[in-house]
Design a protein around this motif. Structure first.
Motif, short mmCIF file in Angstrom:
data_model
loop_
_atom_site.label_atom_id
_atom_site.label_comp_id
_atom_site.label_asym_id
_atom_site.label_seq_id
_atom_site.Cartn_x
_atom_site.Cartn_y
_atom_site.Cartn_z
N SER A 1 -13.39 15.44 -21.99
CA SER A 1 -11.97 15.40 -22.57
C SER A 1 -11.42 14.12 -22.28
O SER A 1 -10.70 13.47 -22.94
N SER A 2 -11.66 13.70 -21.10
CA SER A 2 -11.10 12.43 -20.34
C SER A 2 -11.79 11.29 -21.25
O SER A 2 -11.21 10.27 -21.18
N LEU A 3 -12.73 11.44 -21.62
CA LEU A 3 -13.43 10.28 -22.29
C LEU A 3 -13.08 10.27 -23.71
O LEU A 3 -13.11 9.07 -24.45
N VAL A 4 -12.19 11.18 -24.25
CA VAL A 4 -11.79 11.14 -25.64
C VAL A 4 -10.54 10.15 -25.56
O VAL A 4 -9.63 10.22 -24.86
N ASN A 5 -10.70 8.90 -26.41
CA ASN A 5 -9.69 8.11 -26.37
C ASN A 5 -8.68 8.52 -27.44
O ASN A 5 -9.07 9.10 -28.43
N GLU A 6 -7.54 7.61 -27.28
CA GLU A 6 -6.39 8.06 -28.30
C GLU A 6 -6.78 7.56 -29.47
O GLU A 6 -6.63 8.52 -30.47
N SER A 7 -7.24 6.49 -29.80
CA SER A 7 -7.65 6.11 -31.09
C SER A 7 -8.49 7.12 -32.02
O SER A 7 -8.05 7.54 -33.09
N GLU A 8 -9.24 7.38 -31.03
CA GLU A 8 -10.25 8.62 -31.63
C GLU A 8 -9.46 9.68 -32.26
O GLU A 8 -9.60 10.34 -33.13
N THR A 9 -8.54 10.26 -31.29
CA THR A 9 -8.31 11.43 -31.34
C THR A 9 -7.03 11.24 -32.57
O THR A 9 -6.73 12.10 -33.47
N ASN A 10 -6.36 10.13 -32.74
CA ASN A 10 -5.50 9.82 -33.58
C ASN A 10 -6.33 10.04 -34.80
O ASN A 10 -5.90 10.36 -36.01
N GLN A 11 -7.31 9.18 -35.06
CA GLN A 11 -8.26 9.19 -36.17
C GLN A 11 -8.70 10.50 -36.75
O GLN A 11 -8.78 10.86 -37.88
N ARG B 1 -22.53 9.76 -38.91
CA ARG B 1 -22.29 8.24 -39.11
C ARG B 1 -21.43 8.46 -40.39
O ARG B 1 -20.22 7.77 -40.39
N ALA B 2 -21.84 9.00 -41.56
CA ALA B 2 -21.34 9.09 -42.50
C ALA B 2 -19.87 9.50 -42.43
O ALA B 2 -18.83 9.23 -43.13
N LYS B 3 -19.75 10.75 -41.58
CA LYS B 3 -18.37 11.34 -41.58
C LYS B 3 -17.33 10.25 -40.97
O LYS B 3 -16.23 9.89 -40.99
N VAL B 4 -18.02 9.43 -39.67
CA VAL B 4 -17.00 8.54 -39.25
C VAL B 4 -16.84 7.27 -40.06
O VAL B 4 -15.48 6.88 -40.13
N VAL B 5 -17.55 7.13 -40.72
CA VAL B 5 -17.37 5.70 -41.67
C VAL B 5 -16.33 6.24 -42.73
O VAL B 5 -15.41 5.42 -43.02
N ALA B 6 -16.24 7.50 -43.11
CA ALA B 6 -15.38 7.85 -44.11
C ALA B 6 -13.98 8.13 -43.47
O ALA B 6 -13.05 8.03 -44.15
N GLU B 7 -13.92 8.48 -42.15
CA GLU B 7 -12.58 8.74 -41.70
C GLU B 7 -12.10 7.23 -41.36
O GLU B 7 -10.79 7.22 -41.14
N CYS B 8 -12.83 6.37 -40.78
CA CYS B 8 -12.55 5.01 -40.29
C CYS B 8 -12.79 4.10 -41.46
O CYS B 8 -13.67 4.28 -42.32
N THR B 9 -12.19 3.13 -41.31
CA THR B 9 -12.34 1.82 -42.29
C THR B 9 -13.51 1.02 -41.76
O THR B 9 -13.90 -0.04 -42.42
N LEU B 10 -14.20 1.37 -40.61
CA LEU B 10 -14.80 0.70 -40.17
C LEU B 10 -16.34 0.65 -40.78
O LEU B 10 -16.63 1.71 -41.34
N LYS B 11 -17.11 -0.22 -40.71
CA LYS B 11 -18.17 -0.25 -41.46
C LYS B 11 -19.24 -0.88 -40.57
O LYS B 11 -20.62 -0.54 -40.69
N GLU B 12 -18.83 -1.53 -39.40
CA GLU B 12 -19.62 -2.14 -38.49
C GLU B 12 -20.55 -1.23 -37.73
O GLU B 12 -19.87 -0.46 -36.90
#
Length: 502
Positions: free
Chosen positions: A46-56, A368-379
């Motif tokens: 849980s300590s590894l979970v960063n804010e950006s991720e939890t927000n996302q 991957r697809a899920k993360v891509v869908a959740e984020c705008t990241l493509k890289e």
DNA sequence: CACCCTTTGAAGACC
DNA sequence: GGTCTTCAAAGGGTG
């Protein structure tokens, strides 16, 4: 031991009997034993979970929720609930409780039970097995000893202990129902809602006395960790009849095993495998019928040898070699060059058998697809960073699913390509697409001791490679300390310790 | 167009 | 036996 609800022959029914914890006390003990370690791991994770991720992932978040609760009792209850839910959901009855407290990952159905009193395989069992392990119907024979050897050193991460948790069917994690191992295969919802990871799921302990596992299973214990290991697929193969027609109806969790929508998803090698591959691996009649029914005749050579059957496997990539041109060139070569060219050509003809995917790769493929869908990241690099962190945030049970799946992948890979070695794919051996490895460059640039600043959006602190001195020591040895780089040299270390003490 | 980046894990190489 | 390297996937970025 997991098993199908086969004993009674009533396949999909009897849901209410599915969750029978005959070994509950024992299991609870084991859970308690693991709970503290589990908490620790969960804390670290849980300590590894960063804010950006939890927000996302505010929606998902549930990563925290999915983590096993600290209380073993609630954990067990939750597990039970999930099991019941899962059981209700999963075509009624295929999924049962983890009967073996000592078998954290046991997911292989009890193959003695799927048989009806008359000796035939119950329809459910047959269908299930056909769906899940079509290619495991291999007469492993000579492979078994080898496989046993490999099994013994196959990964069994020490941190993965305790009973296999069946929480995931109860989770609203669609992605888990989208699991595909196939390359380039679109992620689709499983038509029958059969969990793609069903091979990982345990079944009723109806026919098993927890304390009295079958002899062949008892012996299957990881020598390193002491963790009992599930039987390898070859154990079940004799009980794994196939009939053409049923297999293709349902996407296989190991998607590459079954062509998707009739497409030759994976290239069929025409060159066959290189010689070292033994011909001992044979396909039984049902397997052959499966192949011949699902693949054109030219893909199914008449003789034995699984590796020559042309089974489309994502691991096989034929190199793009212009054989004709090389043929025309041969005439102009002198004898030695001719032979070299010939060797090279043969080398090129060899299909590139890719490494089996490891647990994380399987996870990446799914998520991957899920993360891509959740984020705008493509890289991909950035996505992989996120996936890496999510991987650490996964609960032990969730990771265990992927470890187990990866283990099965490796086993299957080993059965399909008995002579294959990861070394074969090292640059120089494989004549196909080759990369100029970055490591080579790094070694010269000395950036191996750099501070590593990952993606800033992941808000990770810089990581100083404290193990750096060991690198040169491992690379050059103690007797060649003159070759060590500055930071690695003993003088440098003493200098650092002196300055740090100031 | 080939390679880099970035992740974790498995396996082989190396000392 | 410990450590390092390579390769698996992915796809935008880079030279």
């Amino acid at each position: 031991m997991p098993q199908l609800n086969g004993g009674g022959g009533d396949d999909l029914g009897a849901n209410d009997e599915m969750i029978s914890f005959k070994d509950e006390g024992e299991q609870e003990e084991k859970i308690s034993e693991n709970s503290s370690a589990e908490r620790d791991l969960a804390d670290v994770k849980s300590s590894l979970v960063n804010e950006s991720e939890t927000n996302q992932n505010s929606s998902s978040d549930s990563e925290a929720e999915r983590r096993p609760p600290p209380r073993s009792e609630s954990f067990r209850d939750k597990t039970r609930e999930s099991l019941e839910e899962a059981a209700k959901r999963q075509d009624g009855g295929l999924f049962k409780s983890p009967p073996y407290p000592g078998y954290p990952f046991i997911m292989i159905p009890d193959l003695t039970s799927p048989y009806l009193p008359n000796g035939s395989l119950s329809p459910t069992a047959r269908t299930y097995l056909q769906m899940k392990w079509p290619l495991l119907d291999v007469q492993a024979g000579s492979l078994q000893s080898r496989q046993a050897l490999k099994d013994a050193r196959s990964p069994s991460p020490a941190h993965i202990v305790g009973p296999f948790c069946l929480e995931f069917p109860g989770q609203a994690d669609l992605s888990l129902h989208q699991f595909h191992l196939s390359n380039k295969v679109p992620v689709v919802q499983h038509p029958h809602h059969v969990h793609p990871l069903t091979p990982l799921i345990t079944y009723s302990n109806e026919h098993f006395t927890p304390g009295n596992p079958p002899p062949h299973l008892q012996a299957d214990v990881d020598p390193k960790t002491g963790i009992p290991r599930p039987p390898h697929p070859s154990d079940i193969s004799p009980y794994y009849p196939l009939s053409p027609g049923t297999v293709g109806q349902i996407p296989h969790p190991l998607g590459w095993l079954v062509p998707q929508q009739g497409q030759p998803v994976y290239p069929i090698t025409t060159g066959g495998f290189r010689h070292p591959y033994p011909t001992a691996l044979t396909v039984n009649a049902s397997m052959s019928s499966l192949l011949s029914s699902r693949f054109p005749h030219h893909m199914v050579p008449p003789h034995h040898s699984l590796h020559t059957t042309g089974i489309p496997h994502p691991a096989i990539v034929t190199s793009n070699v212009k054989q004709e041109s090389s043929h025309s060139d041969i005439g102009s070569l002198n004898s030695s060059k001719h032979q070299d060219a010939k060797k090279e050509e043969e080398k090129k003809k060899q299909p590139h058998i890719k490494k089996p995917l490891n647990a994380f790769m399987l996870y990446m493929k799914e998520m991957r697809a899920k993360v891509v869908a959740e984020c705008t990241l493509k890289e991909s690099a950035a996505i992989n960073q996120i996936l890496g962190r999510r991987w650490h945030a996964l609960s032990r049970e969730e990771q265990a699913k992927y470890y187990e799946l990866a283990r099965k992948e490796r086993q299957l890979h080993m059965q399909l390509y008995p002579g294959w070695s990861a070394r074969d794919n090292y640059a120089g051996n494989y004549q196909g697409k080759k990369k100029k490895r970055k490591r080579e460059k790094q070694a010269g640039e000395g950036n191996e001791h750099r501070e590593y600043f990952p993606n800033p959006c992941l808000s990770l602190p810089p990581i100083t490679d404290l193990s750096a001195p060991k690198k040169c020591r491992a690379r050059f040895g103690l007797d060649q300390q003159n070759n060590w780089c500055g930071p690695c040299s003993p003088n440098f270390l003493s200098f650092c310790s002196n300055t740090s003490s100031l």
